[in-house]
Motif scaffolding. Sequence first.
Motif, PDB file in Angstrom:
ATOM      1  N   GLY A 130       0.812  -1.212   0.000  1.00 19.48           N
ATOM      2  CA  GLY A 130       0.000   0.000   0.000  1.00 19.48           C
ATOM      3  C   GLY A 130       0.839   1.254   0.000  1.00 19.48           C
ATOM      4  N   GLN A 131       1.904   1.266   0.809  1.00 27.32           N
ATOM      5  CA  GLN A 131       2.786   2.431   0.864  1.00 27.32           C
ATOM      6  C   GLN A 131       3.434   2.691  -0.491  1.00 27.32           C
ATOM      7  OE1 GLN A 131       5.869   3.883   4.143  1.00 27.32           O
ATOM      8  NE2 GLN A 131       6.643   2.085   3.076  1.00 27.32           N
ATOM      9  N   LEU A 132       3.893   1.634  -1.141  1.00 25.25           N
ATOM     10  CA  LEU A 132       4.554   1.791  -2.435  1.00 25.25           C
ATOM     11  C   LEU A 132       3.582   2.299  -3.498  1.00 25.25           C
ATOM     12  CD1 LEU A 132       7.236   1.477  -3.892  1.00 25.25           C
ATOM     13  CD2 LEU A 132       6.594  -0.887  -4.440  1.00 25.25           C
ATOM     14  N   ILE A 133       2.342   1.807  -3.469  1.00 27.60           N
ATOM     15  CA  ILE A 133       1.331   2.297  -4.409  1.00 27.60           C
ATOM     16  C   ILE A 133       1.120   3.791  -4.236  1.00 27.60           C
ATOM     17  CG2 ILE A 133      -1.141   2.254  -4.973  1.00 27.60           C
ATOM     18  CD1 ILE A 133      -1.114  -0.750  -4.391  1.00 27.60           C
ATOM     19  N   LEU A 134       0.970   4.238  -3.010  1.00 24.99           N
ATOM     20  CA  LEU A 134       0.718   5.650  -2.736  1.00 24.99           C
ATOM     21  C   LEU A 134       1.907   6.518  -3.135  1.00 24.99           C
ATOM     22  CD1 LEU A 134      -1.068   5.216   0.688  1.00 24.99           C
ATOM     23  CD2 LEU A 134      -2.107   6.166  -1.366  1.00 24.99           C
ATOM     24  N   VAL A 135       3.104   6.061  -2.843  1.00 20.99           N
ATOM     25  CA  VAL A 135       4.304   6.822  -3.202  1.00 20.99           C
ATOM     26  C   VAL A 135       4.426   6.929  -4.717  1.00 20.99           C
ATOM     27  CG1 VAL A 135       6.828   6.775  -3.157  1.00 20.99           C
ATOM     28  CG2 VAL A 135       5.545   6.339  -1.075  1.00 20.99           C
ATOM     29  N   CYS A 136       4.138   5.840  -5.421  1.00 22.74           N
ATOM     30  CA  CYS A 136       4.181   5.874  -6.895  1.00 22.74           C
ATOM     31  C   CYS A 136       3.157   6.852  -7.452  1.00 22.74           C
ATOM     32  CB  CYS A 136       3.938   4.476  -7.461  1.00 22.74           C
ATOM     33  SG  CYS A 136       5.324   3.333  -7.252  1.00 22.74           S
ATOM     34  N   GLN A 137       1.980   6.891  -6.853  1.00 24.31           N
ATOM     35  CA  GLN A 137       0.949   7.829  -7.297  1.00 24.31           C
ATOM     36  C   GLN A 137       1.399   9.272  -7.113  1.00 24.31           C
ATOM     37  OE1 GLN A 137      -2.711   7.118  -8.404  1.00 24.31           O
ATOM     38  NE2 GLN A 137      -1.198   5.696  -9.199  1.00 24.31           N
ATOM     39  N   LEU A 138       2.041   9.571  -5.995  1.00 26.51           N
ATOM     40  CA  LEU A 138       2.506  10.940  -5.751  1.00 26.51           C
ATOM     41  C   LEU A 138       3.701  11.287  -6.627  1.00 26.51           C
ATOM     42  CD1 LEU A 138       2.147  11.391  -1.886  1.00 26.51           C
ATOM     43  CD2 LEU A 138       0.510  11.852  -3.714  1.00 26.51           C
ATOM     44  N   ALA A 139       4.543  10.307  -6.919  1.00 28.72           N
ATOM     45  CA  ALA A 139       5.657  10.557  -7.831  1.00 28.72           C
ATOM     46  C   ALA A 139       5.138  10.833  -9.239  1.00 28.72           C
ATOM     47  CB  ALA A 139       6.611   9.361  -7.832  1.00 28.72           C
ATOM     48  N   LYS A 140       4.095  10.121  -9.630  1.00 33.32           N
ATOM     49  CA  LYS A 140       3.488  10.333 -10.945  1.00 33.32           C
ATOM     50  C   LYS A 140       2.927  11.746 -11.073  1.00 33.32           C
ATOM     51  CE  LYS A 140      -0.090   8.422 -13.992  1.00 33.32           C
ATOM     52  NZ  LYS A 140      -1.158   7.389 -14.113  1.00 33.32           N
ATOM     53  N   ARG A 141       2.394  12.275  -9.980  1.00 34.97           N
ATOM     54  CA  ARG A 141       1.849  13.636  -9.982  1.00 34.97           C
ATOM     55  C   ARG A 141       2.916  14.689  -9.677  1.00 34.97           C
ATOM     56  NH1 ARG A 141      -3.909  13.940  -9.174  1.00 34.97           N
ATOM     57  NH2 ARG A 141      -3.617  15.924  -8.045  1.00 34.97           N
ATOM     58  N   ARG A 142       4.167  14.242  -9.537  1.00 34.64           N
ATOM     59  CA  ARG A 142       5.315  15.117  -9.278  1.00 34.64           C
ATOM     60  C   ARG A 142       5.234  15.820  -7.919  1.00 34.64           C
ATOM     61  NH1 ARG A 142       6.460  17.906 -15.235  1.00 34.64           N
ATOM     62  NH2 ARG A 142       6.694  15.925 -16.374  1.00 34.64           N
ATOM     63  N   ILE A 143       4.488  15.226  -7.014  1.00 36.70           N
ATOM     64  CA  ILE A 143       4.471  15.719  -5.640  1.00 36.70           C
ATOM     65  C   ILE A 143       5.702  15.189  -4.906  1.00 36.70           C
ATOM     66  CG2 ILE A 143       3.221  15.602  -3.443  1.00 36.70           C
ATOM     67  CD1 ILE A 143       0.635  15.551  -5.073  1.00 36.70           C
ATOM     68  N   LEU A 144       6.069  13.938  -5.200  1.00 39.56           N
ATOM     69  CA  LEU A 144       7.316  13.362  -4.722  1.00 39.56           C
ATOM     70  C   LEU A 144       8.301  13.257  -5.876  1.00 39.56           C
ATOM     71  CD1 LEU A 144       6.135  10.476  -2.344  1.00 39.56           C
ATOM     72  CD2 LEU A 144       6.963  12.743  -1.718  1.00 39.56           C
ATOM     73  N   LYS A 145       9.572  13.146  -5.559  1.00 37.30           N
ATOM     74  CA  LYS A 145      10.607  13.029  -6.578  1.00 37.30           C
ATOM     75  C   LYS A 145      10.467  11.697  -7.329  1.00 37.30           C
ATOM     76  CE  LYS A 145      12.595  16.885  -5.376  1.00 37.30           C
ATOM     77  NZ  LYS A 145      12.537  18.081  -6.252  1.00 37.30           N
ATOM     78  N   PRO A 146      10.927  11.638  -8.582  1.00 37.52           N
ATOM     79  CA  PRO A 146      10.799  10.396  -9.366  1.00 37.52           C
ATOM     80  C   PRO A 146      11.505   9.201  -8.737  1.00 37.52           C
ATOM     81  CG  PRO A 146      11.392  12.254 -10.779  1.00 37.52           C
ATOM     82  CD  PRO A 146      11.501  12.747  -9.366  1.00 37.52           C
ATOM     83  N   TRP A 147      12.556   9.486  -7.951  1.00 31.76           N
ATOM     84  CA  TRP A 147      13.301   8.394  -7.346  1.00 31.76           C
ATOM     85  C   TRP A 147      12.749   7.972  -5.980  1.00 31.76           C
ATOM     86  CZ3 TRP A 147      14.552  11.191  -3.178  1.00 31.76           C
ATOM     87  CH2 TRP A 147      14.902  12.534  -3.354  1.00 31.76           C
ATOM     88  N   LEU A 153      11.124   1.363  -1.971  1.00 28.39           N
ATOM     89  CA  LEU A 153      11.277  -0.065  -2.247  1.00 28.39           C
ATOM     90  C   LEU A 153      12.511  -0.622  -1.546  1.00 28.39           C
ATOM     91  CD1 LEU A 153      10.274  -2.553  -3.749  1.00 28.39           C
ATOM     92  CD2 LEU A 153      11.644  -1.841  -5.719  1.00 28.39           C
ATOM     93  N   ILE A 154      13.604   0.136  -1.540  1.00 30.47           N
ATOM     94  CA  ILE A 154      14.811  -0.295  -0.827  1.00 30.47           C
ATOM     95  C   ILE A 154      14.515  -0.410   0.663  1.00 30.47           C
ATOM     96  CG2 ILE A 154      17.162   0.339  -0.174  1.00 30.47           C
ATOM     97  CD1 ILE A 154      17.422   1.673  -2.923  1.00 30.47           C
ATOM     98  N   ASP A 155      13.813   0.594   1.208  1.00 32.34           N
ATOM     99  CA  ASP A 155      13.440   0.555   2.624  1.00 32.34           C
ATOM    100  C   ASP A 155      12.625  -0.692   2.936  1.00 32.34           C
ATOM    101  OD1 ASP A 155      12.537   1.547   5.347  1.00 32.34           O
ATOM    102  OD2 ASP A 155      10.636   1.588   4.265  1.00 32.34           O
ATOM    103  N   THR A 156      11.749  -1.073   2.014  1.00 32.43           N
ATOM    104  CA  THR A 156      10.906  -2.247   2.212  1.00 32.43           C
ATOM    105  C   THR A 156      11.723  -3.526   2.287  1.00 32.43           C
ATOM    106  OG1 THR A 156       9.046  -1.193   1.073  1.00 32.43           O
ATOM    107  CG2 THR A 156       9.032  -3.607   1.204  1.00 32.43           C
ATOM    108  N   THR A 157      12.760  -3.614   1.467  1.00 39.80           N
ATOM    109  CA  THR A 157      13.539  -4.852   1.388  1.00 39.80           C
ATOM    110  C   THR A 157      14.610  -4.970   2.475  1.00 39.80           C
ATOM    111  OG1 THR A 157      15.074  -3.849  -0.204  1.00 39.80           O
ATOM    112  CG2 THR A 157      13.152  -5.010  -1.094  1.00 39.80           C
ATOM    113  N   LEU A 158      15.051  -3.836   3.028  1.00 40.87           N
ATOM    114  CA  LEU A 158      16.148  -3.872   3.997  1.00 40.87           C
ATOM    115  C   LEU A 158      15.880  -4.771   5.206  1.00 40.87           C
ATOM    116  CD1 LEU A 158      17.456  -0.182   4.062  1.00 40.87           C
ATOM    117  CD2 LEU A 158      18.603  -2.201   3.137  1.00 40.87           C
ATOM    118  N   PRO A 159      14.693  -4.671   5.863  1.00 37.41           N
ATOM    119  CA  PRO A 159      14.474  -5.529   7.043  1.00 37.41           C
ATOM    120  C   PRO A 159      14.494  -7.012   6.718  1.00 37.41           C
ATOM    121  CG  PRO A 159      12.887  -3.734   6.976  1.00 37.41           C
ATOM    122  CD  PRO A 159      13.579  -3.750   5.649  1.00 37.41           C
TER     123      PRO A 159
END
Length: 202
Positions: A130-147, A153-159
């Motif tokens: 869910g978090q990744l979906i929301l972040v991708c949506q905001l990146a698509k709208r240029r509210i968050l950076k493209p990266w 995703l890296i944060d998700t895999t680290l633990p």
Amino acid sequence: MINSRTAFLAAPVLMGAYGIIRIVDGLDGSRGPGPAWSLGHLCFLGALHFFVQGFTAMRTAAGGNRLSTVGLWAGTAGAVAVGVQFAIDLVVGFLSEDRAAMEDLFTRIQDVPGVLPAFYDIGPLLFFVGQLILVCQLAKRRILKPWAPVLVLIDTTLPFAEKDLIPLGAVLLLVSFAPLYRSREVAASAGTVNRSGLARSR
């Protein structure tokens, strides 16, 4: 009342605090029971509260479309699953005299049918999805950076690779969420316009 801008800052900070306390708790070769175990888990439960608050604001900032709504509900369901898992950890810590007693109690709880998939194996994954979906949506709208989705995703895999890397993951989230807790304009688009009109909607 804490607004969404503060939630985007508080969630990673509390998550990072949990990771640091967890490392300190393990310096003697064993984690829990004790004050460090309880404090760390309380920090993470607090982080989950702010994550859910942030997810709600992210959905609104993304325009409330169907995909962002899926992200909100998946993330919230996952947060509930993780919350139950951490609540179990807290109770086990309170009821146990040592690590061996904790392990025995954990085994008995996890042997209950449905507990492992709901609160340990499958349910918590919804939080990250869910978090990744929301972040991708905001990146698509240029509210968050493209990266930003890459860092999340890296944060998700680290633990899954090493739980001692949780504080690093928290730093990545702080970097990813920076536009959300720095910008009044973004806060306004997330529905945090206050009565004095200090923030403007997009």
